[in-house]
Structures are given as structure tokens and as C-alpha cells.
Design an enzyme around this catalytic site. Structure first.
Site, mmCIF file in Angstrom:
data_model
loop_
_atom_site.group_PDB
_atom_site.id
_atom_site.type_symbol
_atom_site.label_atom_id
_atom_site.label_comp_id
_atom_site.label_asym_id
_atom_site.label_seq_id
_atom_site.Cartn_x
_atom_site.Cartn_y
_atom_site.Cartn_z
ATOM 1 N N GLN A 45 -49.874 10.516 -10.157
ATOM 2 C CA GLN A 45 -50.300 11.903 -10.312
ATOM 3 C C GLN A 45 -51.032 12.449 -9.079
ATOM 4 O O GLN A 45 -51.098 13.668 -8.900
ATOM 5 C CB GLN A 45 -51.178 12.035 -11.558
ATOM 6 N N HIS A 65 -36.599 12.922 -9.046
ATOM 7 C CA HIS A 65 -35.619 13.265 -8.011
ATOM 8 C C HIS A 65 -34.235 13.522 -8.616
ATOM 9 O O HIS A 65 -33.548 14.452 -8.233
ATOM 10 C CB HIS A 65 -35.510 12.127 -6.980
ATOM 11 N N ASP A 78 -43.961 13.606 -4.990
ATOM 12 C CA ASP A 78 -43.717 13.135 -3.617
ATOM 13 C C ASP A 78 -44.969 13.261 -2.740
ATOM 14 O O ASP A 78 -45.262 12.392 -1.924
ATOM 15 C CB ASP A 78 -42.587 13.935 -2.956
ATOM 16 N N ARG A 103 -62.301 6.132 -12.056
ATOM 17 C CA ARG A 103 -61.172 5.365 -12.591
ATOM 18 C C ARG A 103 -59.908 5.790 -11.849
ATOM 19 O O ARG A 103 -59.562 6.972 -11.858
ATOM 20 C CB ARG A 103 -61.046 5.628 -14.092
ATOM 21 N N HIS A 148 -50.412 2.761 -14.953
ATOM 22 C CA HIS A 148 -50.490 4.127 -15.488
ATOM 23 C C HIS A 148 -49.113 4.771 -15.293
ATOM 24 O O HIS A 148 -48.964 5.761 -14.592
ATOM 25 C CB HIS A 148 -51.603 4.908 -14.788
ATOM 26 N N ASN A 192 -52.371 1.893 -19.487
ATOM 27 C CA ASN A 192 -52.840 3.177 -20.003
ATOM 28 C C ASN A 192 -51.940 3.675 -21.124
ATOM 29 O O ASN A 192 -50.733 3.838 -20.934
ATOM 30 C CB ASN A 192 -52.854 4.221 -18.879
ATOM 31 N N GLU A 193 -52.542 3.922 -22.273
ATOM 32 C CA GLU A 193 -51.876 4.606 -23.385
ATOM 33 C C GLU A 193 -50.458 4.097 -23.618
ATOM 34 O O GLU A 193 -49.484 4.853 -23.482
ATOM 35 C CB GLU A 193 -51.829 6.113 -23.124
ATOM 36 N N ASN A 333 -59.021 7.233 -25.175
ATOM 37 C CA ASN A 333 -58.725 8.527 -24.539
ATOM 38 C C ASN A 333 -58.579 9.554 -25.657
ATOM 39 O O ASN A 333 -57.798 9.339 -26.587
ATOM 40 C CB ASN A 333 -57.409 8.478 -23.758
ATOM 41 N N TYR A 335 -58.101 13.767 -26.584
ATOM 42 C CA TYR A 335 -57.909 15.157 -26.160
ATOM 43 C C TYR A 335 -57.932 16.124 -27.328
ATOM 44 O O TYR A 335 -58.514 17.188 -27.258
ATOM 45 C CB TYR A 335 -56.558 15.310 -25.436
ATOM 46 N N GLU A 405 -60.851 8.839 -21.043
ATOM 47 C CA GLU A 405 -60.251 10.129 -20.659
ATOM 48 C C GLU A 405 -60.663 11.166 -21.681
ATOM 49 O O GLU A 405 -60.653 10.897 -22.893
ATOM 50 C CB GLU A 405 -58.713 10.075 -20.657
#
Ligand code: PNW
Length: 505
Positions: A45, A65, A78, A103, A148, A192-193, A333, A335, A405
Site C-alpha cells: 500500500q 497490471h 507501482d 506497524r 499483509h 494480517n486479517e 482490527n 472498523y 488497526e
């Protein structure tokens, strides 16, 4: 860039010192002294530099891509935030925010271009050593996620997370990371998750590599993720913990499923077992294995559908014991929350089969009073976080809970991000209440995310950053938002305020 930050930082520092004095006088709600505040990012990310040196392609490189249309703005990682080149600025920002920890995740194909541990990239090693050492020089604890979501494409070509051999490949990769960085890194997240990665890829078919296989692929993936985590945890526990004394866990993203009304409480509990219990029961419960309610439900449904065996692959006694107890803390995490009910006659279940809701015929919808965000899966319900923490403690016991998170999505590039400030304020309040009222031993809080970055299928449209990044500019300049100043305030005073907060820049 640095000069601009410094001037603003000076103003901010004065404000922080002033606020701290007021806090002492007024006795604001203070977090425990040992409580730690941090922020997170993930390699694909933010890093960019997708093909520098000997790095090989990850599944997100290949996917974005080859199929740009799966990303809303047809973008890719990219360049992203170009943190591969600009990590010093990121570390400086983390330091100016006053973060106790940062992190970040390692890119598996940057460190091991073959996917296998027979060859370690010198450049990958140098890059992560630079970042880790840079953080430590500023007194910031590096918290490292091994995986991740950016699997080496070469391993995907061999079946990726549906090939049981990945359990060993992942353990080999973990060993390399522990060997290289374990002397300085004391907090590790293996994966992660897992559930979001597996369901996003196989149930929704929208995460890389975009293989639509609901009810099969996702379960194979979840099983292998659990086993891979367990192997990597045991490896650390046996060979590295004695000399380094660090802690290892995996992050679980759990939505709080609130029953629409009393009649749906059993259904809401089943949703919770599907999305929270799948990993938690296996790792944190006394019995281990899949959550019994889920195991029974899928076995019965598979039989009705005419399959000779359950679509949820069984765990052998040996596997159950391998996975059970592989934690040093619970990493959550959080949200959002959803209301849960059964669909009415002929009503479509909607686009949220994620978390197995298609499997168990549960319809998820936001409560009308929950404010929406720019992500279609994400509505604000801060109390959900406290409820979830209480449920976890009640179900899996009193242990160290780390929130790894939590953060807010917006599609605006506003520097005065009042909604995000409000999100952090209201969620931190719930964390505070979980600690002080419910006695949940929460020790870490992590803002997602330090910088606006590549938000998977939402590209650069959904922004979660405390810090704005100008993706139209080749230098990717970073500018702290009001939420960054708010968070810096909270960190420096270790307290929450009701009013007199200066959130404007
Ligand atoms: C997490 N959902 O992903 C990831 O760990 C981050 O990489 C990501 O940027 C962040 O949360 C914000 O999305 C999620 O649909 C993706 O419920 C989807 C969901 C939850 C978390």
C-alpha cells in the site's frame, strides 16, 4: 518539505505543551501509563518501487497490471507513496506525531524474490534494516507484519494459499525475518486479517489474485493461513523467544454484528462465529478447532447440497493442537459494525457475502443512524468496538488485547478532516471505557493509517491517512491533517479531551 513540517510542528508542540498543562489541571480521561499509541501501513500500500533491484512481482503487482478494471480508479501500487525511497520522511512524521510504535509489513517478494528462502535479497534486507534502525533511532518501536497480502506471484503460480505446502514456505520466510530482524523487533504479526484476505480473494473474487470460489477456496485458504501462522508462531516460541523475548500474534479484523432485533440474536452470533470465531476459536479457545456452530452448519449444508464431505476442510487432532494456543496477545482490527437479520422472502442478500453471510443466509445492513464513510462496507459505530472487546474477553478470556488497526475512510483530500478527528475521538473513548469500565487489558492502539495509500480495490479514492499524500505529484508530498494534530495531542497528553481542541491547521 522538512522546513514546512518543522514550522507547523513547532506550533503543534506549543499547543501540545499547553494542552498537557490544562489536562493535568482538569484531570482528563487518561490512558494507563504503559498504554502505547501507534500507526500502521502495509508494504504494497505504501512502498511502490515494485520492480527495483531484484524484487519479484507480488500477486497485487500482477493483478493490478493485468486487470486494472478491478481497481476503481484503475491504479496500482507501482509507486504508491514511494515509501521505498521516502521512508525517512515517514519515520520523521511518525516521530513528529509522537508515535510509540509504527506497524509496517515486509514485502515477501522484496525480501525473498524466489518466494523461497534459498535466496535473500541484499536490497530487501538493507531496506528493512534501514527502516527498522531509523525507527529505533527515534525511539519508535517497530511492529512488523510478515504478510499483509502481497504474496510472491511465483508462489501463487503454485497454488498460493490453497496449496498446503505454503505452511512450510511461510515458516521458512518467517525464519529469515526473525533471523534478520529479531534482535531489534519485539512485536510480530504473522498474517494480517487472514479472513479478509481469503474471503476477499475467493468469496468476493475481488482481491488479488481474484479467484472466485465461494465456499471452497476461502475455506482452504483460511485453513492454510491458520496452519502457517501456527508454524511461524511455534518457530518463534521455540527458537527465538528464549533469546529475544518478543511477542507474536496475528491480526483479526472483526465486524461487530448487532442483531437487528431479538429474534436475530442466534443469527448474529453465527455471523460473529463465522467472521470472528473462525480464527479465534482455533487459536484462543480451550478446545481449539473450528467454532462448533460453524462446523456443524457447513457440514449439514454440504450434506444437503449432495457433497460427500463438508466444504469446510476438517482439522485433524494434530492440526487442532498445532494451532491452539499460538498467541502472545490478541490483535484486533476494528472498523465497523453491521445489523444482522434474515433476508425477507425474495430479498437479495446484497453484496456482503464477506464473512460467510451468503453461506449462512444472513443479511447485513447499517443502522440508519450510523454515518457512512467513503468505503461501501464501512459505517461508523464506535460502541461496536467496546462491545467486541467485551465479547472477546468473555469468550476467550482475560489476556493482553492490542488494537492493531482502526481508522476512517474519506474520499476527500481535506486537510481539516473533522469527520476523521471525530472517528478517532469516539473510538478512543470506547477503548478508554473498555479499559476503565470493562477491565479489558487493552495495551496498544493503532491508527490505520499514517499516510493515504493504495486502498486495494478502492485504489487511491478511499483515503484513511492522518497525513495527506499528493498522488498527482511525482514527489508524493505529505501534509499532516487535523487528525494528525489531534492524535499527536492525545499521544502527548495520554488523555482524551471533551472540548477546547484545536483541530484546525
Ligand atoms: C484492512 N471489510 O482491510 C487492511 O488491513 C488494510 O490493509 C486496509 O487498508 C484497511 O483495513 C482499510 O480497508 C479491510 O470489508 C478490508 O470489512 C476490508 C474490510 C475490512 C478491512
Amino acid at each position: 518539505m522538512y522546513i514546512v513540517y518543522s514550522v507547523e510542528t513547532m506550533c503543534c508542540l506549543k499547543l501540545i505543551v499547553f494542552s498537557a498543562l490544562i489536562a493535568v489541571v482538569r484531570g482528563e480521561r487518561r490512558f494507563p501509563d504503559a498504554f502505547k499509541f501507534g500507526a500502521a501501513t502495509a508494504s504494497y500500500q505504501v512502498e511502490g518501487a515494485w520492480n527495483v533491484s531484484d524484487k519479484s512481482a507480488s500477486i497485487w503487482d500482477t493483478y493490478s497490471h493485468k486487470k486494472p478494471s478491478v481497481i476503481v480508479d484503475e491504479s496500482n501500487g507501482d509507486v504508491a507513496c514511494d515509501s521505498y525511497h521516502k521512508w525517512r520522511e515517514d519515520v520523521q512524521l511518525a516521530s513528529e506525531l509522537g508515535l510509540d510504535f509504527y506497524r509496517l509489513s515486509l514485502s515477501w517478494p522484496r525480501l525473498l524474490p524466489n518466494g523461497f528462502s534459498n535466496y535473500i535479497s541484499e536490497d530487501g534486507k538493507r531496506y528493512y534494516n534501514d527502516v527498522i534502525n531509523g525507527l529505533l533511532e527515534k525511539g519508535i518501536e517497530p511492529v512488523i507484519t510478515l504478510y499483509h497480502w502481497d504474496l510472491p506471484q511465483k508462489l501463487q503460480d503454485l497454488g498460493g494459499w490453497t496449496n498446503p505446502l505454503i505452511v512450510e514456505w511461510f515458516a521458512d520466510y518467517a525464519r529469515v525475518a526473525y533471523d534478520l530482524f529479531g534482535d531489534r523487533v519485539k512485536s510480530w504479526i504473522t498474517i494480517n486479517e487472514g479472513i479478509v484476505a481469503c474471503e476477499g480473494t475467493y468469496t468476493l473474487g475481488s482481491f488479488a489474485p481474484g479467484i472466485y470460489s465461494p465456499g471452497f477456496g476461502s475455506y482452504l485458504c483460511n485453513k492454510n493461513v491458520l496452519l502457517a501462522h501456527a508454524k511461524a508462531w511455534r518457530l518463534y516460541d521455540e527458537e527465538y523467544k528464549p533469546k529475544y523475548g518478543g511477542k507474536v500474534s496475528l491480526t483479526n479484523q472483526i465486524i461487530w454484528p448487532q442483531a437487528h432485533s431479538e429474534e436475530y440474536e442466534d443469527l448474529a452470533e453465527l455471523v460473529l462465529q463465522m467472521n470472528g470465531g473462525l480464527y479465534s476459536h482455533a487459536i484462543y479457545s480451550k478446545e481449539g478447532g473450528w467454532p462448533p456452530a460453524v462446523e456443524k452448519y457447513i457440514a449439514e449444508k454440504s450434506a444437503q447440497e449432495g457433497y460427500t464431505r463438508s466444504r469446510l476442510p476438517p482439522l485433524t487432532t494434530e492440526e487442532i493442537n498445532l494451532i491452539k494456543g499460538t498467541f502472545d496477545f490478541y490483535a484486533l482490527n476494528y472498523y465497523t459494525s453491521w445489523l444482522v437479520r434474515s433476508p425477507k422472502e425474495g430479498e437479495n442478500i446484497g453484496k456482503w457475502p464477506l464473512y460467510g453471510c451468503e453461506e449462512i443466509n444472513a443479511l447485513l445492513e447499517p443502522a440508519p443512524e450510523w454515518p457512512p464513510t467513503s468505503s461501501d462496507w464501512f459505517f461508523e459505530y464506535p460502541e461496536g468496538l467496546r462491545r467486541l472487546l467485551s465479547w472477546l474477553k468473555k469468550t476467550y478470556g482475560d489476556m493482553e488485547y492490542r488494537i492493531m488497526e482502526n481508522g476512517y475512510a474519506s474520499d476527500k483530500r481535506d486537510l481539516n478532516d473533522v469527520n476523521r478527528v471525530n472517528y478517532y475521538k469516539t473510538h478512543l473513548e470506547q477503548v478508554y471505557l473498555a479499559i476503565t469500565e470493562d477491565n479489558v487489558n487493552v495495551t496498544y492502539y493503532t491508527a490505520w493509517t499514517l499516510l493515504d495509500n493504495f486502498e486495494w480495490n478502492d485504489g487511491y479514492v478511499s483515503k484513511f491517512g492522518l497525513v495527506d499524500v499528493d498522488f498527482t505529484h511525482p514527489d508524493r508530498p505529505r501534509t499532516p491533517r487535523s487528525s494528525a494534530y489531534y492524535y499527536a495531542n492525545v499521544i502527548s497528553t495520554r488523555s482524551l479531551y471533551d472540548d477546547d481542541l484545536k483541530t484546525n491547521l
